[in-house]
Each structure stands twice: as C-alpha cells, then as structure tokens.
Design an enzyme around this catalytic site. Structure first.
Site, PDB file in Angstrom:
ATOM      1  N   HIS A   1      36.537  77.317  61.929  1.00 35.63           N
ATOM      2  CA  HIS A   1      35.909  76.689  63.097  1.00 35.63           C
ATOM      3  C   HIS A   1      34.479  76.265  62.792  1.00 35.63           C
ATOM      4  O   HIS A   1      33.643  76.213  63.674  1.00 35.63           O
ATOM      5  CB  HIS A   1      35.905  77.654  64.297  1.00 35.63           C
ATOM      6  CG  HIS A   1      37.272  78.043  64.767  1.00 35.63           C
ATOM      7  ND1 HIS A   1      38.044  78.959  64.110  1.00 35.63           N
ATOM      8  CD2 HIS A   1      38.010  77.613  65.819  1.00 35.63           C
ATOM      9  CE1 HIS A   1      39.198  79.104  64.745  1.00 35.63           C
ATOM     10  NE2 HIS A   1      39.210  78.285  65.787  1.00 35.63           N
TER      11      HIS A   1
ATOM     12  N   GLU B   1      48.352  67.671  65.601  1.00 29.93           N
ATOM     13  CA  GLU B   1      47.282  66.752  65.196  1.00 29.93           C
ATOM     14  C   GLU B   1      47.822  65.475  64.541  1.00 29.93           C
ATOM     15  O   GLU B   1      47.319  64.382  64.792  1.00 29.93           O
ATOM     16  CB  GLU B   1      46.288  67.440  64.256  1.00 29.93           C
ATOM     17  CG  GLU B   1      45.292  68.347  64.967  1.00 29.93           C
ATOM     18  CD  GLU B   1      45.874  69.692  65.335  1.00 29.93           C
ATOM     19  OE1 GLU B   1      46.999  70.008  64.878  1.00 29.93           O
ATOM     20  OE2 GLU B   1      45.218  70.451  66.076  1.00 29.93           O
TER      21      GLU B   1
ATOM     22  N   PHE C   1      38.716  71.077  66.739  1.00 26.19           N
ATOM     23  CA  PHE C   1      37.680  71.414  65.768  1.00 26.19           C
ATOM     24  C   PHE C   1      37.927  70.528  64.549  1.00 26.19           C
ATOM     25  O   PHE C   1      39.082  70.282  64.197  1.00 26.19           O
ATOM     26  CB  PHE C   1      37.771  72.887  65.334  1.00 26.19           C
ATOM     27  CG  PHE C   1      37.280  73.862  66.379  1.00 26.19           C
ATOM     28  CD1 PHE C   1      35.991  74.397  66.311  1.00 26.19           C
ATOM     29  CD2 PHE C   1      38.104  74.253  67.424  1.00 26.19           C
ATOM     30  CE1 PHE C   1      35.548  75.285  67.271  1.00 26.19           C
ATOM     31  CE2 PHE C   1      37.654  75.151  68.393  1.00 26.19           C
ATOM     32  CZ  PHE C   1      36.368  75.668  68.311  1.00 26.19           C
ATOM     33  N   ALA C   2      36.853  70.107  63.869  1.00 27.28           N
ATOM     34  CA  ALA C   2      37.044  69.289  62.667  1.00 27.28           C
ATOM     35  C   ALA C   2      37.920  70.029  61.648  1.00 27.28           C
ATOM     36  O   ALA C   2      38.629  69.405  60.867  1.00 27.28           O
ATOM     37  CB  ALA C   2      35.694  68.932  62.049  1.00 27.28           C
TER      38      ALA C   2
END
Lengths: 363, 358
Positions: free
Chosen positions: B163, B94, B117-118
């Site tokens: 999640h 990321e 996913f955030a």
C-alpha cells in the site's frame, strides 16, 4: 422435416447441465439447419450466394496472404482463417452495419466480413501506408472506424474486457448497438475472459461472446488445455445465456448468432456462444501443425462449410453461370487488392512520432 | 550537523501550496479572497464534480468508488449526485476495470477508472501497456482511448509493502502514456482537469501521504493548466532539487535547513512527470550547476535515472558536480523501516550539502 435448432437457454432458470449440452464431433451439426435449399425462396438463395462470396473472398485473400508471406512481402506473424470462414461470415451477417466487432489476431477474415475493403486489409498486411492502420500495425491490427471494426488484438483475451466496455458505452448512450466479441478457446483460460464475462453479466450488457473453438490452442489440443470439453459451461458461473454448435453451415451460424444478438439488442443481455470449427492451416505461418495427422486434416476438408454452401446453391437452383461469374468477380477483387498493396508506398518514419501521442514526442 | 528526523518530518507536512505558482487561473478563480481552502482530497473531488457536470461522457469506475465514496473518500458524494450509471462500483477486477475503461473510451466515453492503491495496478498493467498505450499507434490513428487513471501513490501511511509503492517509472517507460503527480490541492484540481481535456491516456498519481495534510486555496470552477509544465517552487542559486508529489515538502524542509548554512536550493516541482518539462530543468541546472533528484521509488531505473541522463545530455558542460539521486532503496517497500526508506529531509540535506561543496 428439419429439426428445430436447439434454443439457447437461460442458465439461471433452466440451465442444462453440462452433460446435456450437445457433444458434437467436428463437422457434424448437432442441430441441422432448417434452411435446406429445397425450402428456401430464391431471395434467401441470393443471400446465401452473398455469404458464399464473402467466404470465398476471405479464402482467396488468405491464400494470397500465404503466397505473399512466402515471398517475403508480409513479415512477422500471420494467422490464417482458412477453414473458419463460416464463423465470421455467418456471425457478422446477423449484425446491423452499425454494430461493433472486436476480435483476436486472426482478424483478416472477420475484417472482410465486417465490410472493410480488401485493398485496405491487404495493404496493411504488406505494411503499406495505404493500409487500414497506415501500415503501422500489420496482420493483427485491422481497425476501421467507418465499419465499426474495433480491431484485432494480439494479446490473447486482452480484448474481452474492452468489448464489455464498448457494450457498456452502447447501453449508457442508449444507441441500440450490439458488440460481437470473437476469441479462440485458448483465451478461455486467461483472466481477461473471466473478467470480461463477469462485468458483462453483472451489468447486463448488450454483447455476444463468440468462442471460435478450432480445437488447438496453438499446438495443444483442447483436451490437454481445458478441464471441461464444453466451453459454454463457463457461462453458468456468470449466470448468462449460452449456445453451442458446429460451424458446418454458414446460414445456421447466422441464425443462431441472430438469436443471441436479438437477446442483446432487445433485452440487453450477454450470451456466450461456442462455435466449433477447424483451421486448415497451422496456428501461424511458422507452424507446420505436426500435432495433428494428415488424415484428420483431410477428413475436415471434406466438410468444408464453404464448399457446402456452394453445393447448396447449386442444389437450390442457383445457376452455375452465376456462380462462375461470382467467383470471377472475387478473383478480380483479390487481384486488385494484391496489386494495390504491391504498388502502395511504405509508411514514412515520421509516423512513429505522429501516432504515438496526439502531438509530437514528449521532448 | 545531523538533523533530527522527527522534527523535519513534521515540518515537511506544513502546507506549502501557497508557494506553488499556478500556470494561470480562470477569471472566476482570480479573486484570492473568495477561493475556498481545500485539502488534496477535496480538490480532486471538486475537479471530478466539475468535469462530470460539464461533460456527460465522463464516468468514474472502480472498487468502492460509488456508495462508499472510495477508500480515501475522493469520490464521496458523486454517486449521490450523478447516480450509479456514472459512478460505477466494480468487482475487485483491476484488469477488467481497465479493459472496460478502454472499451468505453473506444465508444466515445471519457472514463476515469480508480485503482484503489497504485500497488494494485499490476493486474491492469497488461491492459495499460498492451492496449491503452498502443491503440493510437497500432490503429494508425484511427482510434485512441482517452482514459484518466487515478490512483493513490507512495508511502507515509505505514501501509507496508502493498500500500506504499511508487511505480511511476514503469508507466513513464511506456510510449503513449502521460504521467502526472501533483503536490498541492490547486495543482491537483488543475492537472486533473488538464488530464481529462488531454487527448492521450494519463496516469494521475495522487500522493496519499499529503491527501489531507496539504491544504491550500483552490480556485472554483474551471482551472486552466497545461500538462508538461514544471513549477519553480522555490528559487535559489546553488543547488537544483527536483521533486514531485509528497517529497516536494521534504525538499522544502531540506532547503530551509540548507539555507541556514548558506546553501540556497532551487526546488523544482515537476507536476507532470511525462512529458517532462526538460526546459525548466535545464534552465535551472545551467544556473546552479548542481542537481539533486528526489523520489520515493527504488533507485535503479527510477525516474531519477532518466532525469540525470537527460541533464547529462543537455547540460553536461554546465555541471559543477555529479548529479545525485536521493531515493527509496532497491528493496520492497518496508513496513517498520518506512522512515529510513523514504527520501525524507534528513537524507536530502546531506546530499544537497555534499553537492554544494563538491
């Protein structure tokens, strides 16, 4: 007969094991330059004089920075490049003007080498509105779109994936530009270094990663901050080319980096280069550098690549009068930059709003 | 009367997109009979395809976004249509994805990184906060990085701790970023295109709970919407309810039940969280004098805290009751207790009634 330089090698097919990599000691070139004065035509002497002038300009600007810092004209943190000039000057000399450079917080010297005007740099350091970043950034924030200088970055290693992105865009656009990304050996242990190299290797990006190993991550020596002594062994894990040498000779730096730049430009392949160097000042102005001895420092200063370049110019027949003229020219440029910074206005507080978002503040 | 949760939960997912007013639509999109029905996923894919067709500088990068089409299939078909140079599969990295996107933008591309996913955005947080948000300022405006970060947000899929989170306030707090969270397919496409047009970096949060549950008509081609404009999704005189994303439907469900008791809610869909449309909020609060803010994120220092502070600053003398927050709890996002944690209609309704009766 001068020895040929150690060619950089493809780590996937013919990588040397780490032990076979040169194990230099500071100040001793592992691959003496072929560019001895006795063999160089006068055109190349002029080129060396140009590089010497750049190194001297950086040295003198940095000395003035230290003075201004002591006088309170520069605040915050100030990381000087004194001693490391041959790295930035030699490496940037291997580029075309349109190539990109991105570096760390120790960025004034490299910004000068990239062609940014001393006035804009000094004014930025003084926090003046005429600075390259309108005085909003200061020491660690040397940006200049005209010279494709993509800035200094204060978060160690944070800019390394950015550099990969810039190189990706070059490849995507097919513009033939190469990105040079500088960082210190302290960055080699942080995630951004590994993620940047991983992506550059995976996508075969036109980039040269230059680790300026000045032996101390702030105050901790290399031997206590890394499990291996040779930074370029990290290239093996990503299957990219590597090179490693001392920055004792600015011409050698230029030549060795030129090989990596050529690989980037012609084959779109990344290279990790470790250049051993030494900073004569502390990590920042607030660092008295008590972690090393005065004797060690004095020994290093005897090997100063800038003085070596001057000696080579003299030995090569570059007239002393021309050297003196060059040095006076540098003094004039430095004095002009300091005067400009002193006399420039401070930025207006309205800039806070104008430059945070593209428009006014959110509400 | 205490409402049965299950009933409201099902009701909460009734497509409500027809109730949301579009800011404006293009000529091509005004013929209601010709507008295709889409869910959120399809609308976002449509927006991405449209942006990529009109501008070669737009590239997508992220984990599984290429051949797989993304874990929620939002980028499905784009790899085949635009190729691997523009729809780029990345390693699980990321920080690298985000840093690389910033570098692409520095050299003139318009990257749209997807964070799967955030909850996985935290390794990229340093890049977003230290580099992306600050580039314009610290370069004195010499450079900026136009990056649109897409990422699914929120609970409701039994995703558990890693999640389900809603980290929007962590980004709203950072000067230099804009933050969007649409609640219906037409807004999702319109706001995505607005985010791509906008010169500032944008966090585009996609409420995964309603990815496929929310359906509605979506104009074809370009949609001209602006960031920073809230919608009054339901008009009412008694209590202002502020919500966004998936929780909007819970607010509607609570408003339906409140209406049966004679309490009329004005439901505001923020759509853009930052810059927040404070004018629309203040106008509503001046009318109702009462306000309930709903969000999934934990209460403490959640965006509700900032909204209440702004309302206090700008409409204090119009308030008839203390502003109330109905939010997630100050705990990790639960797996088994998800429907207790989320501010569903059964928790919103009592807050609305208490506020109305204060």
């Amino acid at each position: 007969m001068p020895q040929p330089t150690t060619p950089s090698h493809d780590s996937q097919s013919e990588a040397k094991p780490a032990a076979a990599s040169p194990t230099p000691t500071p100040g001793t070139s592992t691959a003496p330059s072929q560019l001895g004065p006795e063999t160089r035509p006068s055109g190349e002497l002029d080129h060396l004089a140009f590089l010497y002038r750049q190194m001297l300009l950086i040295r003198r600007i940095e000395e003035e920075c230290a003075r201004a810092y002591a006088e309170g004209k520069i605040g915050g943190f100030l990381h000087l490049y004194i001693g490391q000039e041959a790295v930035g000057v030699g490496a940037v000399a291997a580029l075309k003007p349109e190539d990109y450079v991105i570096t760390t917080y120790r960025d004034h010297g490299i910004a000068l080498a990239k062609g940014m005007p001393a006035r804009a740099i000094m004014a930025e350091l003084f926090g003046k509105a005429t600075g390259c970043s309108k005085g909003l950034g200061g020491s660690m924030h040397m940006f200049d779109r005209e010279h494709n200088m993509l800035g200094g970055y204060g978060i160690v290693g944070g800019h390394i994936p950015l550099a990969a992105g810039v190189a990706f865009a070059s490849k995507y656009r097919g513009d033939g530009k190469v990105t040079l990304c500088f960082f210190g050996e302290g960055a080699v242990s942080i995630g951004g270094f590994h993620e940047g190299l991983s992506l550059a290797a995976l996508w075969k990006l036109p980039i040269v990663f230059i680790c300026e190993n000045n032996e101390y991550s702030m105050g901790t020596p290399l031997s206590r901050s890394m499990s291996v002594e040779d930074v370029t062994t990290k290239a093996l894990g990503y299957g990219i080319d590597r090179d490693r040498f001392f920055a004792s000779d600015v011409l050698e730096v230029e030549q060795r980096i030129a090989e990596a730049v050529q690989r980037a430009r012609e084959q779109s392949l990344p290279t990790l280069v470790e250049i051993r160097t030494y900073r004569f000042r502390g990590h920042s102005m607030s660092d008295p550098a008590k972690y090393r001895t005065q004797a060690e420092l004095e020994e290093q200063k005897k090997k100063d690549p800038m003085h070596r370049a001057r000696a080579r110019l003299s030995a090569g027949g570059y007239a002393e009068t021309r050297l003196k003229a060059l040095e006076e020219d540098v003094e004039t440029e430095v004095a002009d930059a300091v005067k400009f910074a002193n006399e420039s206005p401070e930025p207006d507080a309205s800039l806070l709003e104008e430059t945070t978002y593209s428009g006014p503040f959110a509400y | 009367m205490r409402l049965k949760r299950g009933v409201l939960r099902r009701r909460g997912l009734v497509p409500m997109a027809h109730m949301i007013r579009l800011e404006s639509v293009s000529e091509a999109g005004t013929g209601a009979m010709t507008m295709p029905q889409m869910n959120m996923v399809q609308a976002i894919t449509d927006g991405l395809r449209h942006a990529m067709k009109r501008d070669e500088r737009v590239v997508i990068l992220g984990e599984d976004v290429g051949k797989v089409g993304g874990v929620f299939r939002v980028t499905q078909g784009l790899y085949e249509e635009f190729g691997d140079e523009r729809v780029i599969d990345t390693p699980l990295s990321e920080g690298g994805i985000m840093g690389c996107a910033i570098g692409m933008a520095l050299h003139g591309l318009v990257p749209i990184p997807e964070i799967q996913f955030a909850d996985f955005i935290y390794p990229a947080y340093d890049q977003i906060v230290s580099e992306l948000a600050k580039l314009r300022y610290r370069s004195g405006g010499e450079y900026s990085a136009k990056v649109v970060i897409r990422t699914p947000i929120g609970g409701g899929i039994r995703g558990g701790l890693y999640h389900s989170q809603s980290p929007e306030s962590l980004f709203i707090h950072v000067a230099g970023l804009k933050v969007v969270c649409p609640s219906n397919p037409a807004d999702a496409k319109g706001l995505l295109l607005a985010a791509i047009r906008d010169p500032d970096p944008v966090l585009f949060f996609e409420p995964k709970r309603i990815y496929r549950a929310a359906r509605g008509e979506v104009p074809e081609g370009e949609i001209t919407m602006e960031l920073g404009k809230a919608a009054v999704a339901r008009e009412g005189a008694h209590v202002t309810v502020i919500a966004w994303g998936a929780m909007l439907y819970e607010a509607f469900a609570a408003a339906d039940e409140a209406s049966k008791k004679g309490v009329e809610c004005e439901v505001i869909d923020l759509r853009t969280l930052w810059p927040v449309d404070i004018d629309t909020i203040v106008a509503s609060v001046k009318k109702t004098g009462r306000v309930v803010v709903v969000h999934e994120a934990p209460k403490t220092c959640g965006f509700g805290a900032e909204l209440v502070a702004l309302i206090n600053e700008k409409a204090f003398l119009h308030l008839e009751a203390p502003p109330v927050r109905v939010t997630g709890f100050d705990s990790p996002f639960p797996y088994t207790l998800e429907n207790d944690y989320l501010p569903l209609a059964h928790r919103i309704l009592p807050a609305v009634l208490r506020t109305a009766q204060f």
